[in-house]
Design a protein around this motif. Structure first.
Motif, PDB file in Angstrom:
ATOM      1  N   ASN A 122       0.838  -1.202   0.000  1.00 61.79           N
ATOM      2  CA  ASN A 122       0.000   0.000   0.000  1.00 61.79           C
ATOM      3  C   ASN A 122       0.870   1.248   0.000  1.00 61.79           C
ATOM      4  O   ASN A 122       1.005   1.934   1.010  1.00 61.79           O
ATOM      5  CB  ASN A 122      -0.941   0.001   1.209  1.00 61.79           C
ATOM      6  N   PHE A 123       1.464   1.541  -1.144  1.00 62.94           N
ATOM      7  CA  PHE A 123       2.347   2.706  -1.227  1.00 62.94           C
ATOM      8  C   PHE A 123       1.581   3.992  -1.517  1.00 62.94           C
ATOM      9  O   PHE A 123       2.168   5.068  -1.522  1.00 62.94           O
ATOM     10  CB  PHE A 123       3.440   2.480  -2.278  1.00 62.94           C
ATOM     11  N   TYR A 124       0.270   3.909  -1.769  1.00 57.71           N
ATOM     12  CA  TYR A 124      -0.536   5.113  -2.004  1.00 57.71           C
ATOM     13  C   TYR A 124      -1.044   5.672  -0.673  1.00 57.71           C
ATOM     14  O   TYR A 124      -2.241   5.866  -0.470  1.00 57.71           O
ATOM     15  CB  TYR A 124      -1.721   4.797  -2.912  1.00 57.71           C
ATOM     16  N   GLY A 125      -0.148   5.908   0.242  1.00 61.60           N
ATOM     17  CA  GLY A 125      -0.546   6.433   1.538  1.00 61.60           C
ATOM     18  C   GLY A 125       0.596   7.167   2.198  1.00 61.60           C
ATOM     19  O   GLY A 125       1.553   7.576   1.547  1.00 61.60           O
ATOM     20  N   ALA A 126       0.483   7.345   3.522  1.00 54.75           N
ATOM     21  CA  ALA A 126       1.501   7.996   4.342  1.00 54.75           C
ATOM     22  C   ALA A 126       1.648   9.479   3.979  1.00 54.75           C
ATOM     23  O   ALA A 126       0.685  10.120   3.588  1.00 54.75           O
ATOM     24  CB  ALA A 126       2.831   7.248   4.261  1.00 54.75           C
ATOM     25  N   HIS A 127       2.861  10.020   4.034  1.00 56.79           N
ATOM     26  CA  HIS A 127       3.062  11.461   3.896  1.00 56.79           C
ATOM     27  C   HIS A 127       2.992  11.901   2.440  1.00 56.79           C
ATOM     28  O   HIS A 127       3.426  11.200   1.531  1.00 56.79           O
ATOM     29  CB  HIS A 127       4.409  11.862   4.493  1.00 56.79           C
ATOM     30  N   ASN A 128       2.467  13.112   2.219  1.00 62.15           N
ATOM     31  CA  ASN A 128       2.232  13.620   0.865  1.00 62.15           C
ATOM     32  C   ASN A 128       3.493  14.088   0.136  1.00 62.15           C
ATOM     33  O   ASN A 128       3.444  14.426  -1.046  1.00 62.15           O
ATOM     34  CB  ASN A 128       1.245  14.789   0.894  1.00 62.15           C
ATOM     35  N   HIS A 129       4.614  14.104   0.825  1.00 61.21           N
ATOM     36  CA  HIS A 129       5.836  14.614   0.220  1.00 61.21           C
ATOM     37  C   HIS A 129       6.153  13.904  -1.095  1.00 61.21           C
ATOM     38  O   HIS A 129       6.520  14.534  -2.097  1.00 61.21           O
ATOM     39  CB  HIS A 129       7.004  14.457   1.205  1.00 61.21           C
ATOM     40  N   GLY A 130       6.003  12.591  -1.116  1.00 56.38           N
ATOM     41  CA  GLY A 130       6.298  11.847  -2.327  1.00 56.38           C
ATOM     42  C   GLY A 130       5.364  12.185  -3.476  1.00 56.38           C
ATOM     43  O   GLY A 130       5.774  12.190  -4.643  1.00 56.38           O
ATOM     44  N   THR A 131       4.105  12.478  -3.172  1.00 58.46           N
ATOM     45  CA  THR A 131       3.157  12.894  -4.207  1.00 58.46           C
ATOM     46  C   THR A 131       3.611  14.198  -4.845  1.00 58.46           C
ATOM     47  O   THR A 131       3.602  14.346  -6.073  1.00 58.46           O
ATOM     48  CB  THR A 131       1.752  13.067  -3.602  1.00 58.46           C
ATOM     49  N   ASN A 132       4.018  15.146  -4.008  1.00 57.37           N
ATOM     50  CA  ASN A 132       4.503  16.430  -4.526  1.00 57.37           C
ATOM     51  C   ASN A 132       5.751  16.241  -5.379  1.00 57.37           C
ATOM     52  O   ASN A 132       5.881  16.851  -6.451  1.00 57.37           O
ATOM     53  CB  ASN A 132       4.816  17.386  -3.370  1.00 57.37           C
ATOM     54  N   VAL A 133       6.658  15.403  -4.914  1.00 60.36           N
ATOM     55  CA  VAL A 133       7.903  15.149  -5.637  1.00 60.36           C
ATOM     56  C   VAL A 133       7.615  14.503  -6.994  1.00 60.36           C
ATOM     57  O   VAL A 133       8.123  14.938  -8.030  1.00 60.36           O
ATOM     58  CB  VAL A 133       8.838  14.256  -4.791  1.00 60.36           C
ATOM     59  N   LEU A 134       6.788  13.459  -6.993  1.00 60.11           N
ATOM     60  CA  LEU A 134       6.447  12.769  -8.234  1.00 60.11           C
ATOM     61  C   LEU A 134       5.833  13.723  -9.247  1.00 60.11           C
ATOM     62  O   LEU A 134       6.095  13.613 -10.453  1.00 60.11           O
ATOM     63  CB  LEU A 134       5.481  11.624  -7.944  1.00 60.11           C
ATOM     64  N   SER A 135       5.037  14.677  -8.765  1.00 64.46           N
ATOM     65  CA  SER A 135       4.346  15.587  -9.688  1.00 64.46           C
ATOM     66  C   SER A 135       5.330  16.384 -10.531  1.00 64.46           C
ATOM     67  O   SER A 135       5.057  16.677 -11.700  1.00 64.46           O
ATOM     68  CB  SER A 135       3.415  16.529  -8.916  1.00 64.46           C
ATOM     69  N   ASP A 136       6.471  16.741  -9.972  1.00 63.19           N
ATOM     70  CA  ASP A 136       7.437  17.545 -10.725  1.00 63.19           C
ATOM     71  C   ASP A 136       8.095  16.760 -11.851  1.00 63.19           C
ATOM     72  O   ASP A 136       8.718  17.352 -12.738  1.00 63.19           O
ATOM     73  CB  ASP A 136       8.507  18.116  -9.784  1.00 63.19           C
TER      74      ASP A 136
END
Length: 544
Positions: A214-228
Motif C-alpha cells: 500500500n504505497f498510495y498512503g503515508a506522507h504527501n511529500h512523495g506525491t509532490n515530488v512525483l508531480s514535478d
C-alpha cells in the motif's frame, strides 16, 4: 503495590531505552556461485541489459544476503532483524548492546558490527571534533508547503533548457524512474496523475516502512515530488519527464528520524536496481536523528561513512543515476548537505528561485574531504507542485523539488543518448552548467543548459564515418545521404533505420549511394544500422 508497578514501569522504560540499532556485516555469501550462474534469480532482464550496455559485470554485491545467516541472526536471543542489504552484505538489527555484541562471538560468519551510536563500536569513540548536537526531531517536510498559486510549471523546465528535449521528442519514454520518498497519497486518484495511470506508467511500488504494497498512503511529500516529474494537466502543469515510467517506494517515516530509514532506503535502491531502473530520485537526506547519539557530524559527510552513502555509491556502480536533494540547511547551523548527497557519484541538486538566484536555504558543500557539492542547481524556491488534496498546482520550497525537476530532465537527456553511460551523462550535464569552470560552495557547478549539452553531444556525430560509409548531414531536417567512399557495388550495405525503442521503420537492401527522405519521421533520435555479411555498425541519427 503502587511502588511495585512504578518500579516495573521504570525498569521497562530502561529496557526500551537500551535498545540499540546496529548493522551486522557478514563475511561471505556461500551461495554466490549458484546465483552468479543464474543471474535472472537476482536481476530482471532489463537490469541485465542495462549492465551489458554499460559494460558493468556482475559481482558478489549482486548476490542476496545468505538466507541461513539471516535466519540465525533473526532468531538470536534479544535481536530483532529489521532490514538487510545485499550490496553491503549487512543486516540491520535492534537489541541490547550485550545481545548484539554476542552475535560477533556466537556466529563465525559475522565479520564486524557497526552501532548507529558509534561510541559503542569498538572502532570508534566520540572525539572533540565529532561531538553530536542534541536534536529535537521535527517533521523534515513540515515547512515544504507555502501558498497556493495556480499556474503551470513552465519556468521549471525552461530554466534548464529542457523543453528543447521535449520538442525533439525526448519526454522520458521507455525510461524507468524510481521515486524513493515518504508516501504517495492520492496518486491513484488525482487527475494530475491520470495520464500515468491510463498509460500504465506506474509500474509498481512498495512501502518498506510498513512492509506492504500500500504505497498510495503515508506522507504527501512523495506525491509532490512525483508531480514535478510525471504529472500532466494539459495547459496547467506538465512534469519534466511526463512519458517516463515509475516505481514508487516509501522508505521514510515522516513522524520520526531513525537509522532504520537509511537501511530501508538501501533496500529500495537495491529493488530499483534489480528491476532495471535507470534513474532514482531521492528527495531525502540524513544528518540528525531523534536519538542524538546517532546524529552525524560534518566530518561524516566524506562520501564513505554513512550506511546510506555507501549503499548509494554502490547503486551508481550498478549503472543507475541517483539524483538526490542537497538539503535545506543553508540557513541553519548545520549548513551542509546531508547523506547520501555526499557520495562521490550521487548527483546532488541544490535550489534556486525562478530567476536563477540561489535559494538561501539550499545546503552548502563541499564534502568534508573537499569535493564539490552540490553538483548542479534547479528551480526549488517557489516551485510548482501538485497538491495532494486539491490536485491543483501550488508553490512550495525545497531542494526536495529541485531534485525531481532535474531527475526528469536527466531521464529525457539519457533517452536522447542511450549509448552513454551513467557517468558520461552526469559529466556532460556538469560541463553544460553556468559555473562549471568556477564552482562555489553553495552553487556547485551551477544551472545546467541541456540544450547546450545536447548540441555538444551531437557534435561528435556531425559526419559519422564507419567502414568507408558516411551519413550526412547529421542532424538532418528532411533528407540525409548514405554514401560509400568506395563506389564498388561489391561494397554495398544493407541499411535499416530503427526507433530508439528498436522498432524497424525503414529497410534498404544493397545500398550504394542513397538519399533517404525521412520527412514523415517525428523529431528525435534514430538508429541507422548498416550490415555487410556478419559485420554490423550502428550510428545515431538526429531528426530535427
Amino acid at each position: 503495590m503502587k511502588k511495585t508497578i512504578t518500579l516495573l514501569v521504570f525498569l521497562l522504560s530502561i529496557q526500551i531505552f537500551a535498545q540499540e540499532d546496529a548493522w551486522i556485516f557478514l563475511k561471505d555469501k556461500p551461495s554466490a556461485s549458484t546465483f552468479m550462474a543464474n543471474p535472472l534469480t537476482m536481476l530482471t532482464q532489463r537490469a541485465l541489459d542495462r549492465r551489458t550496455k554499460q559494460s558493468i559485470a556482475l559481482d558478489e554485491k549482486d548476490v542476496p544476503v545468505e538466507v541461513t545467516y539471516y535466519n540465525q541472526i533473526k532468531s538470536a536471543s534479544g535481536i530483532t532483524a529489521l532490514a538487510k542489504s545485499r550490496w553491503l552484505n549487512a543486516i540491520h538489527v535492534q537489541g541490547a548492546k550485550a545481545d548484539i555484541d554476542n552475535l560477533l562471538t556466537n556466529f563465525s560468519f559475522v565479520e564486524k558490527i557497526e552501532f548507529a551510536n558509534r561510541a559503542l563500536s569498538a572502532r570508534g569513540t566520540v572525539t572533540k571534533n565529532s561531538q553530536r548536537k542534541k536534536h529535537q526531531h521535527q517533521n523534515k517536510f513540515e515547512n515544504s508547503a507555502t501558498t497556493f498559486n495556480y499556474g503551470n510549471a513552465k519556468n521549471q523546465i525552461e530554466m534548464l533548457k529542457g523543453e528543447t528535449l521535449h520538442q525533439k521528442g525526448f519526454t522520458g519514454n521507455n525510461m524507468h524512474i524510481a521515486v524513493i520518498d515518504a508516501g504517495f497519497p492520492n496518486v491513484n486518484t488525482l487527475e494530475a496523475f491520470k495520464r500515468l495511470r491510463d498509460n500504465n506508467q506506474i509500474l509498481g511500488g512498495y512501502d518498506f516502512v510498513n512492509r506492504n504494497d500500500n504505497f498510495y498512503g503515508a506522507h504527501n511529500h512523495g506525491t509532490n515530488v512525483l508531480s514535478d516529474i510525471g504529472a500532466y494537466l494539459d495547459g496547467d502543469f506538465i512534469g519534466t519527464a511526463p512519458d517516463a515510467s515509475f516505481y514508487l517506494f516509501r522508505t521514510e517515516d515522516a513522524a520520526r528520524e531513525v537509522p532504520l530509514e537509511e537501511s530501508l532506503w538501501v533496500e529500495a535502491a537495491e529493488r530499483a536496481d534489480s528491476l532495471g531502473v535507470d534513474v532514482i530520485n531521492s528527495s531525502l537526506g540524513y544528518t540528525t536523528f531523534d536519538n542524538s547519539n546517532y546524529s552525524y557530524t560534518y566530518d561524516d559527510m566524506d562520501g564513505k561513512t554513512t550506511f546510506i552513502t555507501r549503499g548509494a555509491e554502490i547503486g551508481v556502480s550498478r549503472g543507475m543515476i541517483i539524483v538526490n536533494s542537497a538539503g535545506n540547511s543553508g540557513s541553519s547551523a548545520w549548513r551542509y548537505m546531508g547523506a547520501p548527497s555526499d557520495a562521490p557519484s550521487v548527483f546532488s541538486i541544490g535550489a534556486v528561485n525562478a530567476s536563477g538566484t540561489i535559494a538561501s536555504f539550499s545546503s552548502f558543500g563541499p564534502t568534508s574531504d573537499g569535493r564539490v557539492k552540490p553538483d548542479v542547481l534547479a528551480h526549488g524556491q517557489n516551485v510548482y507542485v501538485i497538491d495532494h488534496i486539491s490536485g491543483n498546482a501550488r508553490t512550495s520550497n525545497g531542494t526536495s523539488f529541485s531534485s525531481p525537476v532535474m531527475a526528469g530532465v536527466i531521464a529525457c537527456f539519457w533517452q536522447a543518448f542511450p549509448d552513454l553511460t551513467n557517468m558520461e551523462i552526469m559529466q556532460k550535464i556538469r560541463e553544460s552548467a553556468d559555473r562549471y569552470t568556477n564552482p562555489t560552495d553553495q552553487h556547485g557547478y551551477g544551472i545546467p543548459n541541456f540544450d547546450k549539452a545536447y548540441s555538444e553531444t551531437l557534435s561528435v556525430n556531425d559526419v559519422a564515418d564507419f567502414g568507408g560509409f558516411k551519413v550526412f548531414p547529421n542532424p538532418v531536417k528532411n533528407t540525409f545521404t548514405l554514401q560509400l567512399n568506395n563506389t564498388d557495388s561489391s561494397e554495398a550495405l544493407d541499411v535499416v533505420i530503427y526507433s530508439v525503442l528498436g522498432k524497424e521503420l525503414l529497410n534498404i537492401k544493397n545500398a550504394t549511394a542513397k538519399e533517404i527522405d525521412i520527412t514523415s519521421f517525428n523529431s528525435g533520435l534514430y538508429l541507422v544500422k548498416t550490415s555487410k555479411g556478419n559485420q554490423h555498425k550502428i550510428v545515431k541519427l538526429i531528426k530535427e
